[in-house]
Design an enzyme around this catalytic site. Structure first.
Site, short mmCIF file in Angstrom:
data_model
loop_
_atom_site.label_atom_id
_atom_site.label_comp_id
_atom_site.label_asym_id
_atom_site.label_seq_id
_atom_site.Cartn_x
_atom_site.Cartn_y
_atom_site.Cartn_z
N ASP A 53 17.40 -33.23 32.76
CA ASP A 53 17.67 -32.59 34.04
C ASP A 53 16.51 -31.71 34.49
OD1 ASP A 53 20.18 -33.72 34.21
OD2 ASP A 53 21.20 -32.01 33.29
N TYR A 111 18.15 -32.27 20.02
CA TYR A 111 17.84 -31.29 21.06
C TYR A 111 17.75 -29.92 20.42
CZ TYR A 111 18.91 -34.63 24.80
OH TYR A 111 18.91 -35.71 25.65
#
Length: 261
Positions: A53, A111
């Site tokens: 994003d 992540y």
């Protein structure tokens, strides 16, 4: 025709995300522009391991593309970096099998989410770590994080506007550990839903600040409702650290070769 795989690092601050969006600056559009320049105007589409994003960073993004050019992998690194802007860097390249797929071949991703703790924000890290003034209850966050391990329906940790129907995912590793600047949250799994990591982090931060208790994590998972989980943590603390394909893709490959630490 050869298929090349590349590993990318990028500072997501000035991008509207990874995927091409009309009229907006994205990582994919910059990479495809660079490849088009190298290929003398011919369009070369790229496929990445996944989308990130706006504001999200990466030091382990992987993509592939097909080319008729005969260029050694190490020369692809320098050629691409010559044509790319300063906030995208290719750190490795390799010729791969014709059936290699950067997205569908990925077996796991990791992540990492970076948090600054303390009364004052380090202005030099403001685009790469979220600042939390109050002290965090790290043991409570660690206890809560353990409930995420394994295979679960992660509906509670998925953006409400998603079109994905199967929300079962497997988390193989989760760690909440103190770091030099504050706290590092790392999550590894076979796949992730839209905003999943950021919602998990937002929920852990609410536990760390005493707004929730650690045992709520199990209840939230079982409830399968986005309304039960915490707020979505800001994008700029998140980094795609590594994509795992089951075997090394690149020569002298090490996870997080360009580190956010």
């Amino acid at each position: 025709m050869s298929r090349m795989a590349c590993k990318l690092s990028y500072d997501g601050t000035a991008f509207a995300g990874y995927q091409v969006q009309p009229g907006k600056r994205t990582v994919q559009s910059e990479v495809e522009r660079a490849l088009q320049e190298i290929h003398k105007g011919a369009r070369v589409p790229v496929v990445a391991s996944g989308r990130t994003d706006a504001g999200v960073h990466a030091c382990g993004q992987v993509l592939h593309f097909d080319t008729e050019l005969t260029i050694a992998p190490e020369r692809w690194v320098s050629a691409l970096n010559t044509h790319l802007p300063d906030d995208i860097v290719v750190t490795n390249a390799a010729m791969v099998e014709p059936d290699f797929h950067a997205r569908y071949g990925a077996q796991a991703k990791e992540y990492r989410y970076y948090i600054q703790c303390g009364p004052f924000e380090n202005v030099f890290r403001r685009h790469f770590a979220v600042h939390i003034k109050q002290a965090l209850d790290v043991p409570a966050m660690q206890t809560a994080a353990k409930h995420l391990l394994g295979t679960h329906d992660f509906s509670a940790f998925c953006a409400a506007n998603t079109t994905v129907t199967d929300k079962v995912r497997t988390i193989t590793h989760v760690a909440v550990q103190p770091s030099e600047e504050g706290l590092l949250i790392s999550i590894r799994g076979t796949g992730f839903l839209y905003n999943m990591v950021r919602i998990i982090v937002g929920t852990l931060l609410e536990i760390g600040t005493g707004k929730r208790v650690a045992s709520e994590m199990k209840v939230i998972l079982a409830g399968k409702s986005r309304n039960l989980a915490g707020k979505t943590a800001p994008a700029h603390g998140l980094c795609l650290y590594e994509v795992d394909y089951g075997q090394p893709l690149f020569v002298n490959e090490t996870p997080g070769q360009v580190s956010m630490n």
